[in-house]
Design a protein around this motif. Structure first.
Motif, short mmCIF file in Angstrom:
data_model
loop_
_atom_site.label_atom_id
_atom_site.label_comp_id
_atom_site.label_asym_id
_atom_site.label_seq_id
_atom_site.Cartn_x
_atom_site.Cartn_y
_atom_site.Cartn_z
N ALA A 129 15.35 11.80 45.98
CA ALA A 129 16.50 11.57 46.87
C ALA A 129 16.11 11.52 48.34
N GLU A 130 15.09 12.25 48.72
CA GLU A 130 14.69 12.28 50.13
C GLU A 130 13.37 11.56 50.37
N GLY A 131 13.02 10.68 49.46
CA GLY A 131 11.79 9.92 49.61
C GLY A 131 10.74 10.33 48.61
N VAL A 132 9.63 9.61 48.60
CA VAL A 132 8.57 9.85 47.63
C VAL A 132 7.21 9.68 48.29
N VAL A 133 6.21 10.18 47.59
CA VAL A 133 4.82 9.89 47.93
C VAL A 133 4.38 8.72 47.05
N THR A 134 3.75 7.73 47.66
CA THR A 134 3.27 6.57 46.90
C THR A 134 1.76 6.53 46.90
N TYR A 135 1.21 6.31 45.71
CA TYR A 135 -0.23 6.11 45.54
C TYR A 135 -0.40 4.69 45.01
N GLU A 136 -0.70 3.76 45.90
CA GLU A 136 -0.80 2.35 45.54
C GLU A 136 -2.22 2.01 45.12
N LEU A 137 -2.36 1.47 43.94
CA LEU A 137 -3.66 1.06 43.40
C LEU A 137 -3.70 -0.45 43.34
N ARG A 138 -4.64 -1.06 44.07
CA ARG A 138 -4.65 -2.51 44.22
C ARG A 138 -6.05 -3.08 44.00
N TRP A 139 -6.06 -4.25 43.38
CA TRP A 139 -7.29 -5.02 43.17
C TRP A 139 -7.56 -5.87 44.40
N ARG A 140 -8.77 -5.76 44.94
CA ARG A 140 -9.18 -6.56 46.09
C ARG A 140 -10.38 -7.41 45.68
N PRO A 141 -10.15 -8.62 45.17
CA PRO A 141 -11.27 -9.45 44.70
C PRO A 141 -12.13 -9.93 45.85
N ALA A 142 -13.40 -10.12 45.55
CA ALA A 142 -14.34 -10.59 46.57
C ALA A 142 -14.03 -12.03 46.99
N HIS A 143 -13.41 -12.79 46.07
CA HIS A 143 -13.09 -14.20 46.35
C HIS A 143 -11.61 -14.44 46.07
N PRO A 144 -10.74 -13.97 46.95
CA PRO A 144 -9.29 -14.09 46.69
C PRO A 144 -8.80 -15.52 46.59
N GLU A 145 -9.50 -16.46 47.24
CA GLU A 145 -9.04 -17.85 47.21
C GLU A 145 -9.05 -18.43 45.80
N THR A 146 -9.94 -17.96 44.95
CA THR A 146 -9.94 -18.40 43.55
C THR A 146 -9.29 -17.38 42.63
#
Length: 293
Positions: A225-242
């Protein structure tokens, strides 16, 4: 039995296309996860937002499936009623990146229409469905494998050292980005980051931060109700254009699958320590038992 969809009615509207065994309540549950104003406005009329409604389900016969070039599994459809709002032409550098945008090369959806299509694509990805876009008639089948990122939403704040210990259980070569920040500067930060270096050259990144906002999917949860803690896990590819292209090459798809498996394990490990919930990038909750933990 739902009424059959008539081509003349469907042609001017975007459609959410689903298999015959998807129940309307499943769609409603996803809608309310993304919008505080979502809900049934009337029978067969699902409100997504003010002025944005899905009517249906309508049944699809073989003739309409063929006419609209829909997949063989398509058994029902929901018709989108939304304002049409278009911006400028699709810039050349963005062509081929997003099949939805490619369908509107002369004027990209913006505002309410863009938000509505974002909802439909998220629903289709989660429910194994498709979109048929008015105008071009393009049929888009979102790839569920393309959604790799997860977020742990929790009432518990882990200090960086504790978080690193948890991530070391599931991520290779993981280190704290705070090691690269001068100690005096680190004391003023309200969050922190971790990064895992994969053999492919890709990265898995974690960003921990707090927010006073209650995520839509958690409204009604007392602990959020008063907010949360977020732990964002993300993929960062070496070649995002492909890697983020509409049709990544096989090597990129394999690297994506490997990163997704690591992200799932890390999310499960974090969730076991901090509790709360896990959500995907479309804002839908994910059962930890369904993940590769």
């Amino acid at each position: 039995m739902s009424a059959p969809l008539v081509r003349a009615l469907a042609e001017p509207h975007h459609l959410l296309v689903l298999a015959a065994d998807v129940h309307p309540d499943e769609l409603e549950a996803l809608a309310v996860s993304r919008s505080e104003t979502a809900g049934w406005a009337a029978e067969a009329d699902l409100r997504l937002a003010p002025g944005v409604h899905l009517t249906g389900p309508w049944s699809l016969d073989a003739e309409l499936r063929t006419a609209f070039d829909l997949p063989d599994w398509a058994g029902q459809a929901y018709l989108l009623r939304s304002p049409v709002q278009r911006g400028g032409a699709l810039p050349p550098e963005l062509q081929g990146v997003d099949p939805v945008l490619d369908a509107f090369a002369e004027g990209v959806p913006v505002g309410v229409e863009q938000e509505a299509l974002d909802h439909l694509r998220a629903f289709a990805r989660r429910l194994g469905g498709a979109l048929r876009l008015a105008g071009s008639g393009a049929v888009i089948v979102p790839d569920p494998e393309a959604a790799t990122d997860l977020t742990v939403l929790s009432p518990v704040w882990l200090d960086p050292d504790a978080c690193l210990q948890v991530l070391e259980q599931s991520l290779p070569h993981v280190r704290s980005l705070l090691d690269e920040v001068p100690e005096a500067a680190a004391e003023g930060l309200e969050g922190y980051g971790m990064v895992s270096e994969l053999d492919s050259g890709d990265l898995v990144e974690l960003i921990a931060s707090g927010t006073p906002r209650t995520p839509t999917v958690l409204r009604g949860e007392e602990w959020a109700a008063e907010g949360v803690v977020t732990y964002e896990l993300r993929w960062r590819p070496a070649h995002p254009e492909t890697a983020f292209a509409a049709r990544p090459p096989l090597g990129q798809r394999r690297a994506r699958s490997a990163a997704a498996a690591l992200i799932e394990r890390a999310a499960v490990a974090l969730h076991a320590v901090v509790g709360g919930e896990i959500s995907d990038d479309d804002g839908f909750l994910v059962d930890p038992t369904d993940l590769d933990g």
